[in-house]
Design an enzyme around this catalytic site. Structure first.
Site, PDB file in Angstrom:
ATOM      1  N   HIS A 190       0.646  -1.328  -0.103  1.00 19.12           N
ATOM      2  CA  HIS A 190      -0.097  -0.015   0.038  1.00 19.12           C
ATOM      3  C   HIS A 190       0.990   1.378   0.039  1.00 19.12           C
ATOM      4  CE1 HIS A 190      -3.527  -2.421   1.041  1.00 19.12           C
ATOM      5  NE2 HIS A 190      -2.723  -3.017   1.844  1.00 19.12           N
ATOM      6  N   SER A 320      16.624  18.470 -17.230  1.00 21.44           N
ATOM      7  CA  SER A 320      15.980  19.618 -17.164  1.00 21.44           C
ATOM      8  C   SER A 320      16.368  20.656 -18.057  1.00 21.44           C
ATOM      9  CB  SER A 320      15.734  19.998 -15.846  1.00 21.44           C
ATOM     10  OG  SER A 320      15.058  21.427 -15.646  1.00 21.44           O
ATOM     11  N   LYS A 326      19.878  18.208 -13.020  1.00 28.87           N
ATOM     12  CA  LYS A 326      18.854  17.369 -12.752  1.00 28.87           C
ATOM     13  C   LYS A 326      18.926  16.056 -13.678  1.00 28.87           C
ATOM     14  CE  LYS A 326      13.970  17.354 -11.584  1.00 28.87           C
ATOM     15  NZ  LYS A 326      13.449  16.229 -12.186  1.00 28.87           N
ATOM     16  N   GLU A 333      10.385   5.867 -17.964  1.00 27.19           N
ATOM     17  CA  GLU A 333       9.205   6.753 -18.399  1.00 27.19           C
ATOM     18  C   GLU A 333       8.944   6.093 -19.678  1.00 27.19           C
ATOM     19  OE1 GLU A 333      10.781  10.767 -17.765  1.00 27.19           O
ATOM     20  OE2 GLU A 333      10.451  10.647 -15.608  1.00 27.19           O
TER      21      GLU A 333
END
Length: 472
Positions: A190, A320, A326, A333
């Site tokens: 969970h 980025s 970053k 993805e």
């Protein structure tokens, strides 16, 4: 405006048609090009190859059974081999969104092969001529040829592309499972803290998902590789000589090396595409696995300072355009987007399967396009995941162990000594006061009261032991 010199006049049973002068196809293909300017998406390369292979096998079988003259059959076979090799893909211009039986693409194939065959005959000085319907399409119908070509293409892509790619990914994940066998981390259910596991156990689960995907594909292959060739228009086999289905499918199987079999019931095989729906469902399940694995990996690799940070995913590119330094989990993805596409493709295949009415399904071209796209996407994604991401993942061992030991759920082994309710008191105190489970246990007096010994407490709270309580 196009000059008349750029076109030639061809005819079919509906009249004359202007066809580009250099096109190998003829009138029926041109009509389809003009009728279906819809998506700009053509048949997949592998599908064109499968159509050519079906025509090759049919020509050989027709020659053996006395339907075609040997010279004409050989010219068709030579032409089909050239098309199968990819030399003439530009002459297959018809949109995927066409007549639902694939008749347009079957006739496209017939016309191209007839033109190539006639070129070969002329070059050899022969007076023989090949007709697209009478010769290339002899003993066949679009209604058995086109679906057969889809089953051939899908079987080929599953066996020769996707299965090896999934095995490659499973092996990569399996190596990481071995490498991370002793890396203890917090389990999570969970999305909340749970009892410890090892990173190796998690990666072993991922490897198993990919292996089960292979098993699912292999389990569905007997239906996917069962083809309707020989049923012609409605499943009765009208206009075929005795023995044609058996011989043409045997020749096709020999040529492709695929485990192709004749439909056990030609009426079922003609009217339904249930084997393709089954294959699509297996691809959907694999997509779910891909999505789950990649979501886990990007969660575990989140950070570097404000996430879980249990693993480090290889840095592949700046993440980025505005935030310097970053780096993002780009392979995960991309893979998640592929999974979404495959799941959507399965919906299209499933809905298309409902377009069967009486003796024919009329949603076959879009089923083929979506299935072959899904196989291609999953194949490439599996290889990219293994080579560019999984192979380079490293474990942040100390961080993973710290989080495992910080989880209040490690109180669970104390249940057998002090009971569930007392364990709950310890967990709640640890959370509320920022204590370790050990500190909370002592603070609540369980050692002082004699309900626990210090040795029992130390043994119970060993997070490594918790990952294999039965010694497995």
């Amino acid at each position: 405006m196009a000059s008349k010199d750029e076109f030639r006049i061809e005819h079919d049973t509906m009249g004359e048609v202007r066809v580009p002068v250099d096109a190998l196809y003829s009138a029926q293909t041109q009509r389809a090009v003009e009728n279906f300017p819809i998506s700009g998406k053509r048949l997949e390369r592998r599908h064109i190859q499968a159509l050519a292979r079906v025509k090759r096998a049919a020509a050989l079988a027709n020659a053996e059974l006395g339907v075609l003259d040997e010279e004409i059959a050989r010219a068709i076979v030579d032409a089909a081999e050239h098309v199968a090799s990819g030399d003439y893909d530009a002459h297959f211009p018809i949109d995927v969104f066409q007549t639902g039986s694939g008749t347009s693409s079957n006739m496209n194939t017939n016309e191209v092969l007839a033109a190539l065959a006639n070129q070969g005959l002329e070059a050899a000085g022969s007076q023989a001529r090949v007709h697209p319907n009478d010769h290339v399409n002899a003993s066949q119908s679009s209604n058995d040829v086109f679906p057969t070509s889809v089953h051939v293409a899908v079987t080929d892509a599953l066996l020769n592309d996707l299965v090896p790619a999934l095995n490659h990914l499973a092996e990569s994940l399996g190596r990481k499972s071995d490498e991370f066998a002793d890396v203890v981390k917090s389990g999570r259910t969970h999305l909340m803290d749970a009892t410890p596991v090892t990173l190796g156990q998690e990666f072993g689960g991922y490897a198993a998902q990919m292996r089960y995907g292979v098993e699912r594909i292999e389990a569905s292959l007997p239906r996917v590789a069962e083809v309707p060739l020989g049923g012609t228009a409605v499943g009765t086999g009208i206009n075929t000589p005795a023995g044609f289905p058996q011989r043409v499918i045997a020749l096709l199987a020999e040529d492709t090396g695929l485990p192709l079999t004749e439909a056990r019931n030609h009426f079922e095989a003609q009217a339904n595409r249930d084997g393709l729906v089954e294959a699509s469902g297996q691809l959907r399940n694999i997509a779910y696995s891909i999505m789950k694995i990649n979501n886990d990996l990007r969660w575990m690799g989140s950070g570097p300072n404000t996430g879980l940070g249990e693993i480090a995913i290889p840095d592949l590119q700046p993440g980025s355009s505005i935030m310097p330094g970053k780096v993002n989990p780009v392979i995960s993805e991309a893979a998640i987007q592929v999974a979404a596409q495959v799941i959507g493709n399965d919906t299209t295949v499933s809905l298309s399967s409902t377009n069967g009415a009486f003796e024919l399904n009329v949603g076959i071209p879009v089923m083929a396009a979506n299935l072959l796209e899904s196989i291609r996407l999953l194949t490439n994604t599996s290889q990219v995941m293994a080579d560019k991401m999984v192979d380079g993942i490293t474990a942040n061992v100390d961080r993973a162990r710290f989080l495992a030991e910080a989880s209040p759920s490690i109180v669970t082994p104390l249940n057998k000594f002090i009971g569930y309710e007392n364990g709950s008191k310890i967990a709640k105190k640890a959370i509320a006061e920022g204590l370790t489970v050990r500190e909370a246990t002592i603070a609540l007096g369980f050692l002082e009261s004699g309900e626990l010994t210090e040795e029992q407490l130390d043994t119970a709270l060993d997070v490594t032991t918790m990952t294999s309580p039965s010694g497995k």
